[in-house]
Design an enzyme around this catalytic site. Sequence first.
Site, short mmCIF file in Angstrom:
data_model
loop_
_atom_site.label_atom_id
_atom_site.label_comp_id
_atom_site.label_asym_id
_atom_site.label_seq_id
_atom_site.Cartn_x
_atom_site.Cartn_y
_atom_site.Cartn_z
N GLU A 189 12.62 -10.28 -23.90
CA GLU A 189 12.53 -11.45 -24.82
C GLU A 189 13.84 -11.21 -25.83
O GLU A 189 13.83 -11.41 -27.10
CB GLU A 189 11.49 -11.70 -25.61
CG GLU A 189 10.17 -12.00 -24.72
CD GLU A 189 8.90 -12.05 -25.56
OE1 GLU A 189 8.83 -12.49 -26.62
OE2 GLU A 189 7.80 -11.83 -24.81
N GLU B 5 1.37 -7.31 -25.86
CA GLU B 5 1.14 -7.02 -27.50
C GLU B 5 -0.40 -6.60 -27.60
O GLU B 5 -0.92 -7.06 -28.63
CB GLU B 5 1.47 -8.34 -28.19
CG GLU B 5 2.81 -8.82 -27.85
CD GLU B 5 3.21 -10.06 -28.88
OE1 GLU B 5 2.21 -10.56 -29.56
OE2 GLU B 5 4.39 -10.45 -28.83
#
Length: 339
Positions: free
Chosen positions: A244, A137
């Site tokens: 995810e 991220e």
Amino acid sequence: MNRDTDQARALKELFEDDFLIGAAVNPRTIGTQENLLTRHFNCITAENEMKFINVHPEEDRYTFGDADRLADFARKHGMKMRGHTLVWHNQTSDWLFRSKSGELVDKATLFSRLKAHIDTVVKRYKNDIYAWDVVNEAIADEGESRLRSSLWTEIAGTEFIAEAFRYAHEADPNALLFYNDYNESHPHKRDKIVALLRSLLEQGVPIHGVGLQAHWNLYDPGLDDIRAAIEKYASLGLRLQLTELDLSLFRFDDRRTDLTSPPAELLELQAERYEAIFRLLQEYRASIDSVTFWGAADDYTWLDDFPVRGRKNWPFLFDERHQQKPAFHRIAGAFAAAD
Ligand code: GLA
């Protein structure tokens, strides 16, 4: 439909010619979900237990107990394991960035601390973990600047990303190294991720893949955007993994908190969308190596209470009692028939 669900093939078998099927786990769920995990999944990721703050709370102290238990579980059941994650702006110990008096350290200090961390963690799990999310991220969601601002960028500009990959590669030259992010299919952010990946490849940084977190919902992102993202990432010559995956029943900020069980019509929409997503993923199986869910069954999901407090969610293929949901039946029907 009254199908004898026990006869259904396991998820990992339905896709055995396509990709690994993974689940995020924690020390509790390897107990409460053990049967489901070992029957349907052939790969695990530690939900939190390998994050920086969990394994390295103080400079001279590593705490590997929980992470070791998860690695033991994978080994015992012959499952593969993904490592998550080495560099992130969240769940990272503050000492890493600061001197004893609390000021930010310089870049050289940050890098030598990071190298020690990566070396210790990656080497410890060399025989267990085949792929690491090295950087998580780092891209900014909005605006034109490429990187999210964080203590990482404040101290080390953009260089920390390449350095982290180099350290990880030195620690375990056999591990596959991934850049991992969310909103990975939204065109604006996707293009920034692509630009970052391209520049890492041009610098000769040892990076092998991109992790698409795939925290999706019934409405967003569109299949066309998912397809375009897969094609762009794959065109860089990188391997792709969904890292995810979950499919929330609600739009991100839907404030509906009155539901205590999932409405049948939403489960039907979820089944349709899961089938469409897996059809798309299978089309690109030459580039996609693994599909990991961020959990396994609806009794435990980070989406309960997030981002809307008091909102229960049901994002998986298995319900709160680990029974197969309409989405599982849909996938089992579609892909067993296709074999
Ligand atoms: C991000 C992180 C995961 C996890 C989820 C929410 O996607 O990569 O480790 O924290 O948020 O649970």
